[in-house]
Write a protein that holds these residues in place. Structure first.
Motif: not given
Ligand SMILES: Cc1cc2nc3c(=O)[nH]c(=O)nc-3n(C[C@H](O)[C@H](O)[C@H](O)COP(=O)(O)OP(=O)(O)OC[C@H]3O[C@@H](n4cnc5c(N)ncnc54)[C@H](O)[C@@H]3O)c2cc1C
Lengths: 374, 385
Positions: A274, B125, B127-128, B133-134, B158, B160, B210, B360, B363-364, B367, B369, B373
């Motif tokens: 990666q 939305l 989703m999360s 998350g990701s 999360w 919004s 959120w 943030g 991330l939203q 991310t 990362e 990918n």
């Molecule tokens: C301001 C804000 C608004 C948001 N609004 C919404 C919303 O309206 N609706 C909603 O559903 N969600 C919302 N989100 C959530 C957002 O979609 C998630 O924060 C995002 O998908 C990342 O998930 P996580 O925060 O759990 O981080 P994680 O997925 O746990 O990631 C943590 C770290 O690990 C890294 N990582 C994870 N997987 C991989 C991989 N395969 N390769 C490399 N690195 C990786 C990430 O890049 C990150 O650096 C919001 C988030 C923020 C910050």
């Protein structure tokens, strides 16, 4: 708004890519770097016959009636191929400037020969101690002596001066404010050349003018008020260098991604790690953004729109993007990339030289600052 | 290549600017960072709707204007430039409406699109989730069929705009046996449904950014299934491409850019070489990012979903937003730490808000990362193993 090339431009690109793949191997590039003249007369003539030298000049001088934007496509391909030789000097620095500021008589006299590949031109602007592209750094001077002018001074980092037929000399015509551009016979009396040894293997020269006579008829544009013309020349040159760099960077991205797919360590392609993937993603972002900012500036120049800021954005961005791209390209290639057995070094050396030419990022950030009213 | 806007496009931009300037003159709101996602202002949304500026690209049949994606980009670019409070309609306009348009039944389109266009349906939305998350395909919220209904249980987080959302676009597992990507479905859930509850979550700036949204035996009629059952994961990928595509990724904190440049000029700081250099660099990065985003709109113009193109522009742009906020903080020096409302607070506290809030952005909606990918595998074809 459209970001794709026209069909005609696509064809030009394809022809250029095929032709250069055939004629401009890295072996050839190496030979030219080591040779004294730095170009092949034969290839030069072929390019003239293909209509490349005249591409962006009006048909009435024998040119192809295409635009600066079309020329940009060609320059990109030349950058991609690391093409050595005086194309940039003759066309972008010389011919385009004559087209821009020359009198009709001067155009009639010089452009057809240039376009036919018979005469080589270059620009003699920068001087020893030079850092920035500002008027105050021009100290070589032209003094009038009845019908003629006499030029004295030293110009440095002048591309292809040793093979040029004509030099566009930027000189001081008045102690404080006056700048003029003279078209000097490069083979005339009083000129001395030494070719410098450079990183990119291109031929940059020191040119010493010792009481070189130039007839009044060879003044290009307005005497004493030449600096705005010089600025335009610098802008065009900066964008031209960006075009070459975009071709260069695009090729390096492709080479690097290919390498990351092929090279295996720990029983898997390094491109599946990666970290390497993200490096490549960063490179792609830099290459695409370099392309768009470059073509935006080229388009504006081509359309004759004021574009001081856009040119500055392009040259500043592309220069720094190329530093990042090369840092990553070398890292991904491992040790093989720092040998002369691999082609990468051709690109690395040229990109750095192009970054230094016609204003670096600091220079253009200052231009942008002024454009922002800071 | 052609980097120009047509006369109509220029005219449209002027029209949008005039409207926004008049809004500000009339004291309806003042330019604010992040107002596209935090500016709750139903009156503004109504006035935008009256001009036909929501659902601009949608077919006339559903109340849209059938205009081009570039037009919408011009519109949103200006809204962001002026920091306009557009959060009520942003998600519906940007992505949920588009999802309904692409995948929804005729009935769903008739029910929702005209109302989004009139500024009368606000979306959040869903989703999360706490454990998701990701890796969106890991989501646990369940929807179980029961006659003409689905019964939804689970928790979204999360979300919004949830405090004022009237509907949620919810992704839930409909087939727990299937491979995880193939057992997820998309629903439109009325926020007033029995069993939906919300708890506010406060972000690092102190804003209620959120909600956690809970679904406790929420009954949703089958007609609110969007698209095909079990195809929700593929639909959300499509939607995310659009979510990432816009100018809000670059210009979310644009009011701060204007303000800090103005501040530097007024205080003669702009004559200091280091500061000049930094501000000019920001301008360069801004202009470059703008081109990357216009490229995305042109991809949409061709009728393609922007995929790696919007991954690239979003990853690039959120770095710009952070960079801008950081430079603004440095220029303001110790005053930068003063919070909005404090004595001596500069620029209405925008720099600090943006500095903290911009962490943030990357991330939203995927991310940085994850976006890289996508770029590496889909644009460059690099292998995954
Ligand atoms: C301001 C804000 C608004 C948001 N609004 C919404 C919303 O309206 N609706 C909603 O559903 N969600 C919302 N989100 C959530 C957002 O979609 C998630 O924060 C995002 O998908 C990342 O998930 P996580 O925060 O759990 O981080 P994680 O997925 O746990 O990631 C943590 C770290 O690990 C890294 N990582 C994870 N997987 C991989 C991989 N395969 N390769 C490399 N690195 C990786 C990430 O890049 C990150 O650096 C919001 C988030 C923020 C910050």
């Amino acid at each position: 708004m459209k970001l794709a090339l026209t069909e005609e431009q696509e064809m030009l690109r394809k022809t250029a890519r095929d032709f250069l793949a055939d004629k401009c191997s890295k072996k050839f590039v190496k030979q030219m770097e080591e040779s004294e003249t730095g170009y092949s007369r034969e290839l030069w003539q072929e390019m003239a016959e293909l209509g490349w030298i005249g591409l962006a000049f009006p048909g009435k001088y024998g040119g192809g009636d295409m635009s600066f934007l079309d020329l940009a496509v060609l320059l990109e391909e030349m950058g991609r191929a690391c093409l050595p030789g005086p194309f940039f000097s003759t066309v972008v620095l010389g011919g385009m400037s004559i087209l821009d500021i020359g009198s009709e008589q001067q155009k009639q006299e010089y452009l057809p020969k240039l376009i036919r590949g018979e005469k080589i031109f270059t620009l003699a602007l920068t001087e020893p101690g030079h850092h920035n592209y500002d008027a105050s750094s021009v100290t070589a001077k032209a003094t009038s002596d009845d019908d003629n002018y006499v030029i004295s001074g030293t110009k440095l980092f002048i591309p292809d001066a040793h093979i040029a037929d004509y030099l566009l000399c930027v000189v001081r015509t008045k102690p404080r404010s006056g700048i003029g551009i003279f078209l000097a016979d490069a083979k005339g009396p009083g000129m001395k050349y030494s070719v410098l040894k450079t990183m990119a293997g291109d031929k940059l020269c020191e040119v010493v003018f010792d009481q070189v006579p130039v007839p009044r008829a060879n003044i290009l544009g307005r005497l004493n008020q030449g600096w705005s013309a010089v600025q335009k020349i610098i802008q065009r040159a900066a964008v031209g260098k960006c075009c070459e760099m975009v071709g260069n960077l695009q090729r390096v991205l492709e080479m690097t991604v290919d390498y990351a797919k092929e090279r295996k360590q720990f029983d898997r392609p390094i491109g599946s790690f990666q970290v390497i993937q993200h490096y490549c993603a960063d490179m792609a972002t830099d290459v695409d953004s370099a392309r768009f900012s470059t073509y935006q500036a080229a388009w504006m120049l081509s359309e004759g729109l004021p574009c001081t800021k856009e040119v500055a954005v392009a040259k500043a961005w592309v220069g720094e993007a190329s530093e990042r791209v090369f840092a990553l390209a070398h890292q991904i290639h491992g040790a093989i990339g720092v040998t002369i057995e691999h082609d990468l070094h051709y690109y690395t050396r040229r990109a750095k030289a192009a970054k230094l030419a016609f204003g670096d990022a600091d220079f253009y950030r200052e231009v942008v600052a002024r454009e922002m009213g800071l | 290549m052609d980097f120009s806007f047509s006369e109509e496009q220029n005219e449209f931009r002027r029209e949008v600017r005039n409207f926004l300037e008049e809004e500000i003159r009339n004291g309806h709101w003042e330019p604010t960072c992040d107002a596209w996602v935090q500016g709750f202002n139903p009156g503004f949304t109504r006035r935008v709707a009256q001009r036909g500026w929501i659902g601009l690209t949608w077919p006339k049949d559903y109340g849209g204007q059938g205009r081009r994606h570039i037009d919408r980009l011009i519109l949103t670019e200006e809204m962001l430039r002026y920091g306009a409070p557009a959060a009520c309609h942003w998600f519906g306009d940007r992505q949920v409406g588009g999802a309904i348009l692409s995948f929804g039944s005729e009935e769903l389109k008739r029910e929702f699109l005209p109302r989004i266009v009139k500024g009368e349906a606000y979306f959040g939305l869903g989703m999360s989730e706490p454990g998701t998350g990701s890796d969106l395909a890991s989501l646990q919220t369940k929807a179980v069929e029961d006659g003409d209904y689905y019964v939804i249980n689970g928790q979204k987080t999360w979300t919004s705009c949830a405090s004022f959302s009237e509907y949620f676009d919810v992704y839930a597992r409909t087939d727990p046996e299937a491979p995880r990507h193939r057992g997820i479905s998309e629903f439109i859930v009325d926020a007033k449904s029995p069993g939906v509850s919300r708890i506010a979550m406060i972000d690092i700036t102190g804003t209620e950014a959120w909600n956690d949204v809970f679904f406790d035996n929420v009954r949703v009629h089958k007609k609110y299934l969007v698209g095909e059952k079990h195809r929700g994961f593929y639909q959300v990928l499509h939607q995310l491409d659009y979510e990432r595509s816009g100018m809000e990724r670059l210009m979310g904190n644009y009011p701060l850019f204007d303000a800090i440049v103005q501040f530097a000029k007024e205080n003669k700081l702009s004559k200091e070489p280091v500061i000049r250099n930094k501000l000019a660099q920001l301008q360069i990065e801004f202009e470059v990012g703008r081109l990357l985003i216009y490229r995305v709109a042109l991809v949409m113009e061709e009728g393609r979903a922007p995929n790696w193109e919007s991954a690239m522009s979003k990853a690039y742009s959120t770095e710009f937003e952070k960079h801008l906020a950081g430079v603004a903080m440095d220029i303001l020096g110790p005053y930068a730490q003063l919070t909005s409302g404090s004595k001596f607070v500069p620029l209405r506290g925008m720099a600090l808000h943006s500095y903290l809030g911009s962490k943030g952005y990357s991330l939203q909606a995927g991310t940085t990362e994850i976006l890289k990918n996508i770029l590496a595998t889909r644009r460059l074809g690099l292998p995954t193993s």
